[in-house]
Write an enzyme that holds these catalytic residues in place. Structure first.
Site, PDB file in Angstrom:
ATOM      1  N   SER A  95       4.452  10.317   1.797  1.00  0.00           N
ATOM      2  CA  SER A  95       4.733  11.566   2.492  1.00  0.00           C
ATOM      3  C   SER A  95       3.461  12.143   3.112  1.00  0.00           C
ATOM      4  CB  SER A  95       5.409  12.540   1.524  1.00  0.00           C
ATOM      5  OG  SER A  95       5.978  13.628   2.198  1.00  0.00           O
ATOM      6  N   ASP A 224      16.309   9.279   3.905  1.00  0.00           N
ATOM      7  CA  ASP A 224      15.260  10.262   3.637  1.00  0.00           C
ATOM      8  C   ASP A 224      15.646  11.570   4.306  1.00  0.00           C
ATOM      9  OD1 ASP A 224      12.876  11.799   3.640  1.00  0.00           O
ATOM     10  OD2 ASP A 224      11.650   9.990   3.570  1.00  0.00           O
ATOM     11  N   HIS A 253      13.761  10.326  -0.076  1.00  0.00           N
ATOM     12  CA  HIS A 253      12.335  10.551   0.155  1.00  0.00           C
ATOM     13  C   HIS A 253      11.526  10.292  -1.112  1.00  0.00           C
ATOM     14  CE1 HIS A 253       8.859  12.088   2.231  1.00  0.00           C
ATOM     15  NE2 HIS A 253       8.632  12.993   1.282  1.00  0.00           N
TER      16      HIS A 253
END
Length: 274
Positions: A95, A224, A253
């Site tokens: 991320s 995601d 995610h």
């Protein structure tokens, strides 16, 4: 506990396990190096020296008011790698951490980095604009900032559900994962959490991706809900010179469960190849 003091006086916490070729792990927002506990063990068991740090403002690192931006994050990582004198490094980022390692490898660590891995990463740029019509509207990020400012404790509890895909039909919900997400999130000081939203959403890393000269594995779940794959991984793969895109059907995610097991195996295979 081991800490590095950066040039601007920020204390960066890090942990390491194992010995061998170094792997450096950068976590997502609003987490800490604790998010990598499974990988610290698995990769160390596979014969690697595995290092994970808490980004400034997060976890056990200094609760920063300034420097909560992608370039400073990457500079902090560069200072850590230099401090430990790591060579032939594999950098892995999830991320926001994916943006951090891409900027580090492109702008500060070219002489030390051998491979890059991103997982559900934010590059090239998340926010929607005239140049990025597939991006996420700025109002979504404004809502995140408002949620953090108004009641971050409740906000993190709610965010964890979509983060791990626990809001999907037939999802195997782990209350423990939700609780641990909340625990890690509550360690971020408010200013750092707030400012990091701009860092992960508005930093344009198109040139960073183009500048990479080493192999990169771009891993992303196609479900995601936080960093949609179409505006992230599917664009990033077309910007790098030596990349592999690995899509995980139905994966969220957050790195958890069977997705985590397959991802870790794929990362080790990527590291060991070539």
């Amino acid at each position: 506990m081991p800490f590095l003091t950066t040039a601007d006086g920020t204390e960066i916490y890090y942990t390491e396990q194992g010995s061998g070729r170094p792997i450096v792990l950068s976590h997502g927002w609003p987490l800490s190096s604790d998010a990598w506990q499974v990988e610290l063990k698995i990769f160390a068991d596979a014969g690697y020296r595995v290092i994970a740090h808490d980004r400034r403002g997060h976890g056990r690192s200094s609760k920063t008011y300034q420097g909560n931006d992608m370039t400073t994050y990457a500079k902090d990582l560069a200072e850590l790698v230099e401090h430990l004198d790591l060579e032939d490094v594999v950098v892995i980022g999830h991320s926001t951490g994916g943006g951090e390692v891409v900027r580090y490898a492109a702008q500060f660590g070219a002489h030390r980095v051998a491979k890059v891995v991103t997982v559900g990463a934010v590059p090239p740029i998340m926010v929607r604009s005239a140049d990025n019509p597939d991006g996420t509207p700025i109002e979504v990020f404004d809502d995140i900032r408002a949620g953090v400012l108004r009641d971050r404790s409740q906000f993190y509890r709610e965010l964890a559900v979509s983060f791990y895909g626990f809001n999907r039909d037939r999802a195997q919900v782990s209350q423990g994962a939700v609780d641990d997400f909340w625990r890690q999130g509550m360690l971020v000081n408010l200013a750092a959490a707030y400012d990091c939203v701009k860092a992960f959403s508005e930093t344009d890393q198109t040139d960073d991706l183009r500048a990479l000269k080493v192999p990169i594995l771009i891993a992303h779940g196609d479900d995601d809900q936080i960093v949609p794959i179409a505006a992230a991984a599917e664009k990033s793969i077309n910007l790098v010179s030596d990349g592999v895109l690995k899509v995980y059907p139905g994966a969220p995610h957050g790195v958890f469960g069977s997705y985590q097991e397959q991802l870790d195996a794929d990362i080790l295979e990527f590291i060991e190849a070539g």
